[in-house]
Design an enzyme around this catalytic site. Structure first.
Site, PDB file in Angstrom:
ATOM      1  N   GLU A 108      -0.112  -5.748  -3.131  1.00 25.49           N
ATOM      2  CA  GLU A 108      -1.438  -5.672  -2.551  1.00 25.49           C
ATOM      3  C   GLU A 108      -2.507  -5.371  -3.577  1.00 25.49           C
ATOM      4  OE1 GLU A 108       0.668  -2.680  -0.295  1.00 25.49           O
ATOM      5  OE2 GLU A 108      -1.249  -1.655  -0.167  1.00 25.49           O
ATOM      6  N   CYS A 150      -2.032   2.931  -1.650  1.00 25.69           N
ATOM      7  CA  CYS A 150      -1.002   2.293  -2.446  1.00 25.69           C
ATOM      8  C   CYS A 150       0.277   1.911  -1.711  1.00 25.69           C
ATOM      9  CB  CYS A 150      -0.572   3.344  -3.464  1.00 25.69           C
ATOM     10  SG  CYS A 150      -0.975   2.946  -5.089  1.00 25.69           S
TER      11      CYS A 150
END
Ligand code: SAH
Length: 353
Positions: free
Chosen positions: A89, A340
């Site tokens: 991501e 994260c």
């Protein structure tokens, strides 16, 4: 997996082009196309035959944006899919002065920090320099008409932080190559001063980085004021003590002249009482550094609690009163899925269920 052209410097591309029997100037067209985020097959200035020849050996499009999530505050989050199906991501944060992109350096992570979602499934593999760069190339292409990147060679992304999934210094060679390529003149040419690299504190690699002569912003994830507390949430603390980290930071300052940064995630009952503020002041006072306090993004697999807002500001106040330069990081993009690795893990979960 095929090799990817985004790994190479301009000079290396020239060699590739020549070795395939093409004229040298084709390298310029190729490089320009790649830097605009195009797949090989999309570069219109090159002949079909040459592109087909390239695609025999190199991945046409090494990564694509699989999903985009938009936050009410303008932040965008992306799920990138690599040619082998792996996902990472990234985040784009929009500021007045430009766009900051947070990039991932590894698929998964093997550092095992207790508060972090990226590390839940361990390390899958390292990303190559070009795979990291491609995250930016795609986002730039997506935003090429934005005000922040006006002009012919629209470069919307002006700042880069290596704070996505992975530990950059655990993938040292590829990350370094990425840094050289992303700052290269004629390429994206992002100033090293606009790049921040965050590490959990792999001390020998911090020294090595200091010696490379790249004036980027070094950020260390501290999250504790003593080794014992640090070991509870960060296994890497068993290998490198806080005192060694501080020495490496001092060396970084000596070599680069750049002040360094510490990240300090506030975890309730763990590291943010008054005594911790005192200890942090004691540890860092007078050093050429800045402390970024981060609110814990609670990861559902982990049993750690975020500190309340009022208490977070109180902690910040204590640091400031003690003479430290510190800020509490503004929370952005909270409505589009957290910290994260959370996006990737929730996506993988969805696939599995
Ligand atoms: N491996 C690098 C980059 C990690 S991500 C490093 O350790 O620095 C960037 C920052 O986010 C690090 O300081 C990391 O400790 C922090 N972080 C990770 N998960 C978090 C969470 N759930 N909440 C708040 N901060 C987190």
């Amino acid at each position: 997996m095929k090799k990817i052209l985004q790994d190479f410097t301009y000079t290396e591309l020239e060699e590739i082009v020549l070795s395939l029997g093409e004229k040298k100037f084709r390298a310029k067209q190729l490089y320009e196309g790649l830097m605009q985020g195009k797949a090989i097959s999309e570069i219109t200035s090159l002949s079909k035959a040459f592109k087909e020849r390239l695609c025999e050996e190199y991945e046409d499009a090494p990564v694509r944006i699989k999903e985009t999530y938009y936050s009410a505050d303008g932040t965008e989050k992306y799920l990138f899919e690599y040619a082998d199906g792996n996902l990472v991501e990234g985040v784009l944060m929009k500021y007045k002065y430009g766009y900051t992109q947070c990039v991932s350096t590894q698929i998964g992570c093997r550092m095992g920090c207790k508060f972090c979602a990226s590390t839940l499934g361990g390390l899958v593999r390292n990303l190559t320099a070009g795979e990291i760069l491609s995250q930016i190339l795609l986002v730039n292409a997506l935003h090429k008409n934005d005000a922040a990147g006006q002009g012919k060679e629209a470069r919307a992304v002006t700042n880069v932080v290596l704070m996505g999934s992975g530990e950059p210094l655990d993938n040292y060679d590829e990350v370094l190559r990425f840094l050289r390529n992303v700052t290269a003149e004629g390429g994206l040419c992002i100033s090293a001063r606009n790049i921040s690299l965050s590490t959990c504190g792999i001390v020998p690699k911090m020294y090595k980085l200091a010696d490379e002569g790249i004036p980027l912003n070094l950020t260390v994830s501290l999250h504790a004021t003593d080794d014992e507390t640090r070991m509870r949430t960060m296994p890497v603390a068993k290998a490198y003590k806080i005192a060694e980290i501080l020495k490496a930071c001092a060396y970084y300052f000596k070599k680069t002249g750049r002040r360094y940064y510490f990240e300090y995630t506030l975890i309730e009952g763990e590291n943010c009482d008054e005594e911790h503020a005192k200890a942090l002041i004691e540890l860092l006072k007078g050093k050429p550094c800045h402390v970024n306090l981060i609110r814990l993004n609670e990861v559902k697999e982990r049993n750690l609690k975020a500190l309340g807002d009022k208490e977070a500001y109180r902690f910040l106040g204590l640091l400031e009163k003690g003479g430290l330069s510190a800020t509490l990081r503004r929370q952005i993009g909270v409505d589009i899925g957290g910290a994260c690795g959370q996006l990737r893990s929730s996506y993988l979960e969805k696939l599995e269920s």
